[in-house]
Design a protein around this motif. Structure first.
Motif, PDB file in Angstrom:
ATOM      1  N   LYS A   1       0.819  -1.212   0.000  1.00 19.79           N
ATOM      2  CA  LYS A   1       0.000   0.000   0.000  1.00 19.79           C
ATOM      3  C   LYS A   1       0.854   1.264   0.000  1.00 19.79           C
ATOM      4  CE  LYS A   1      -3.588   2.345   2.633  1.00 19.79           C
ATOM      5  NZ  LYS A   1      -4.383   2.356   3.847  1.00 19.79           N
ATOM      6  N   THR A   2       1.877   1.330   0.826  1.00 14.66           N
ATOM      7  CA  THR A   2       2.730   2.521   0.925  1.00 14.66           C
ATOM      8  C   THR A   2       3.435   2.800  -0.395  1.00 14.66           C
ATOM      9  OG1 THR A   2       3.075   2.028   3.257  1.00 14.66           O
ATOM     10  CG2 THR A   2       4.539   3.637   2.258  1.00 14.66           C
TER      11      THR A   2
ATOM     12  N   LYS B   1       2.459   1.791  -3.434  1.00 11.84           N
ATOM     13  CA  LYS B   1       1.439   2.205  -4.396  1.00 11.84           C
ATOM     14  C   LYS B   1       1.082   3.684  -4.228  1.00 11.84           C
ATOM     15  CE  LYS B   1      -0.905  -2.219  -4.891  1.00 11.84           C
ATOM     16  NZ  LYS B   1      -2.160  -2.931  -4.604  1.00 11.84           N
ATOM     17  N   GLU B   2       0.905   4.093  -2.977  1.00 12.66           N
ATOM     18  CA  GLU B   2       0.560   5.488  -2.711  1.00 12.66           C
ATOM     19  C   GLU B   2       1.678   6.432  -3.130  1.00 12.66           C
ATOM     20  OE1 GLU B   2      -0.435   5.483   1.439  1.00 12.66           O
ATOM     21  OE2 GLU B   2      -2.440   4.662   1.091  1.00 12.66           O
ATOM     22  N   ALA B   3       2.929   6.055  -2.884  1.00  9.04           N
ATOM     23  CA  ALA B   3       4.066   6.905  -3.241  1.00  9.04           C
ATOM     24  C   ALA B   3       4.167   7.047  -4.766  1.00  9.04           C
ATOM     25  CB  ALA B   3       5.353   6.315  -2.681  1.00  9.04           C
TER      26      ALA B   3
ATOM     27  N   ASN C   1       1.715   6.808  -6.909  1.00 15.47           N
ATOM     28  CA  ASN C   1       0.540   7.492  -7.444  1.00 15.47           C
ATOM     29  C   ASN C   1       0.408   8.942  -6.996  1.00 15.47           C
ATOM     30  OD1 ASN C   1      -0.657   5.508  -9.140  1.00 15.47           O
ATOM     31  ND2 ASN C   1      -1.148   4.357  -7.296  1.00 15.47           N
ATOM     32  N   LYS C   2       1.390   9.489  -6.285  1.00 16.66           N
ATOM     33  CA  LYS C   2       1.329  10.895  -5.867  1.00 16.66           C
ATOM     34  C   LYS C   2       1.514  11.799  -7.034  1.00 16.66           C
ATOM     35  CE  LYS C   2       2.464  11.061  -1.029  1.00 16.66           C
ATOM     36  NZ  LYS C   2       3.406  11.503  -0.040  1.00 16.66           N
TER      37      LYS C   2
END
Length: 92
Positions: free
Chosen positions: A84-85, A87-89, A91-92
């Motif tokens: 998750k971390t 993926k979030e990084a 997609n920023k």
């Protein structure tokens, strides 16, 4: 980014020498490979998971002659699933 670029980044961020960074990276890759050979899952929380998936035997088509059917044997495939971390990084 290739391996030498990665080693240089590791050395810059960690304060290690490039030789020590190379040893650390090689040890990590070797350890992950050994775990996957044993079919163990390697889970790095926040980064992702390395695992082995089994592919069943199946019928396929010969790309050179689409009319001809070929047998594709069962195999194992190493896969990586991003955490998750990560993926979030991305997609920023």
């Amino acid at each position: 980014m290739n391996k030498s670029d990665l080693v240089a980044q590791i050395a810059a961020k960690s304060g290690l020498t490039k030789v020590d960074s190379t040893k650390a990276l090689d040890a990590l890759l070797e350890t992950v490979q050994e775990a996957l050979v044993k079919e163990d899952k390697v889970q790095l929380v926040g980064f992702g998971t390395f695992e082995v998936r089994h592919r069943k035997a199946r019928e396929g088509r010969n790309p050179r002659n689409p009319e001809e059917k070929i047998h594709i044997p069962a195999s194992k495939a190493p896969v990586f699933k991003a955490g998750k971390t990560l993926k979030e990084a991305v997609n920023k």
